[in-house]
Design an enzyme around this catalytic site. Structure first.
Site, PDB file in Angstrom:
ATOM      1  N   HIS A  94      -6.311  19.155  -7.899  1.00 20.11           N
ATOM      2  CA  HIS A  94      -6.694  20.040  -9.362  1.00 20.11           C
ATOM      3  C   HIS A  94      -4.950  18.999 -10.000  1.00 20.11           C
ATOM      4  CE1 HIS A  94      -9.318  22.818  -8.378  1.00 20.11           C
ATOM      5  NE2 HIS A  94      -9.120  22.848  -6.921  1.00 20.11           N
ATOM      6  N   TRP A 149       0.059  -1.576  -0.190  1.00 19.08           N
ATOM      7  CA  TRP A 149       0.022  -0.294  -0.280  1.00 19.08           C
ATOM      8  C   TRP A 149       0.943   1.154   0.381  1.00 19.08           C
ATOM      9  CZ3 TRP A 149      -3.235   0.865   5.595  1.00 19.08           C
ATOM     10  CH2 TRP A 149      -2.369   0.889   6.213  1.00 19.08           C
ATOM     11  N   HIS A 178     -13.911  26.864  -5.754  1.00 21.66           N
ATOM     12  CA  HIS A 178     -12.865  27.747  -6.551  1.00 21.66           C
ATOM     13  C   HIS A 178     -12.293  28.043  -6.941  1.00 21.66           C
ATOM     14  CE1 HIS A 178      -8.866  26.111  -8.809  1.00 21.66           C
ATOM     15  NE2 HIS A 178      -9.767  25.911  -9.920  1.00 21.66           N
ATOM     16  N   HIS A 227     -10.272  16.348 -12.777  1.00 21.73           N
ATOM     17  CA  HIS A 227     -10.147  16.981 -11.668  1.00 21.73           C
ATOM     18  C   HIS A 227     -11.977  17.120 -11.945  1.00 21.73           C
ATOM     19  CE1 HIS A 227      -7.622  19.312 -12.748  1.00 21.73           C
ATOM     20  NE2 HIS A 227      -8.681  20.753 -12.297  1.00 21.73           N
TER      21      HIS A 227
HETATM   22 MN    MN Z   1      -9.079  22.920 -11.705  1.00 22.76          MN
END
Ligand code: MN
Length: 256
Positions: free
Chosen positions: A69, A61, A79, A73
């Site tokens: 971003h 893992w 934002h 995305h």
């Molecule tokens: Mn973005």
């Protein structure tokens, strides 16, 4: 048989295909580079915790390091300064992450001019051909730009004047932000054109879509495998509390 049972059967028999619109996420995935006076987003990195070794004999893992971003995305409404009182990425209602997909194709125009910006006339022409933009839809901008997605230099396409990548005119952004779409999806590193800092307003897509509580989705691939209308898209960002966005998986259901 219910609609949902019928859909499930179609996925099982392959008559409905699931197309992955997501760019692979790794340390070489291109990220947005802002002018040096601004803060910068991180590239994606894996930090190994264990791999069947002393640190964990039977398991592998990693911790991940990433910007919100980075890679394919979602830009959440919060934002942008115009959406500062709107949804963070955890607050976007799940019902608003799934919807019909519509495609506007400017691949040829962008091949001829990487700075090509979608115009209001382009959108009106799309509506004249395909009907009014359906409510609750993801509007996806097919440009062919994803072919550069494994080459950060070609993907950014920057010179001394900044990046040269396609986007949307302020007039088209205003019109789309006033429509009932869920959001705007692109193949490039951001929803606005590379040269959009000098537009009026600057970064019109961000300015108007976020202000209208709509989302942006970036770095999509395989838009050439979608019909102009008729697909259904699932956008799945992580529910980062107070997050301004999140890397996401984007899947399209397409009738074969
Ligand atoms: Mn973005």
């Amino acid at each position: 048989m219910t609609d949902l049972n019928s859909l499930a059967a179609s996925i099982v028999d392959g008559s409905v295909q699931v197309i992955d619109l997501t760019s692979p996420l790794h340390s070489g995935t291109p990220v947005l580079a802002l002018p040096p006076e601004f803060g910068q987003t991180a590239v994606f990195e894996l930090e190994e915790i264990s791999r069947y070794d002393d640190r964990g004999p039977a398991w592998y893992w990693n911790n991940v390091h990433t910007g919100e971003h980075t890679g394919t995305h979602v830009d959440a409404p919060i934002h942008w300064v115009t959406g500062q009182d709107k949804d963070d990425v955890s607050q976007i209602p799940a019902q608003r992450l799934v919807g019909p997909a519509i495609i506007i194709d400017k691949t040829a125009e962008v091949a001829a001019n990487p700075d090509y910006c979608l115009t209001l006339e382009d959108v009106k022409a799309w509506e004249a051909e395909n009907g009014p933009i359906p409510p609750h839809s993801w509007f996806l901008f097919r440009t062919g730009w994803s072919k550069y997605g494994d080459d950060p230099v070609a993907f950014a396409n920057a010179d001394e004047n900044g990046p040269h990548t396609p986007g949307v005119t302020p007039e088209a952004a205003k019109y789309l932000s006033e429509s009932e779409i869920l959001g705007w999806g692109v193949e490039t590193v951001g929803t606005d054109a590379g040269g959009a800092m000098v537009f009026d307003p600057p970064f019109p897509c961000h300015n108007m879509f976020m202000g209208a509580n709509k989302c942006g989705v970036t770095q999509l691939r395989n838009l050439d495998k979608l019909p102009i209308t008729g697909a259904v898209v699932v956008v799945a960002p992580l529910p980062i509390v107070k997050g301004s966005g999140s890397p996401c998986r984007v899947l399209a259901l397409v009738q074969k």
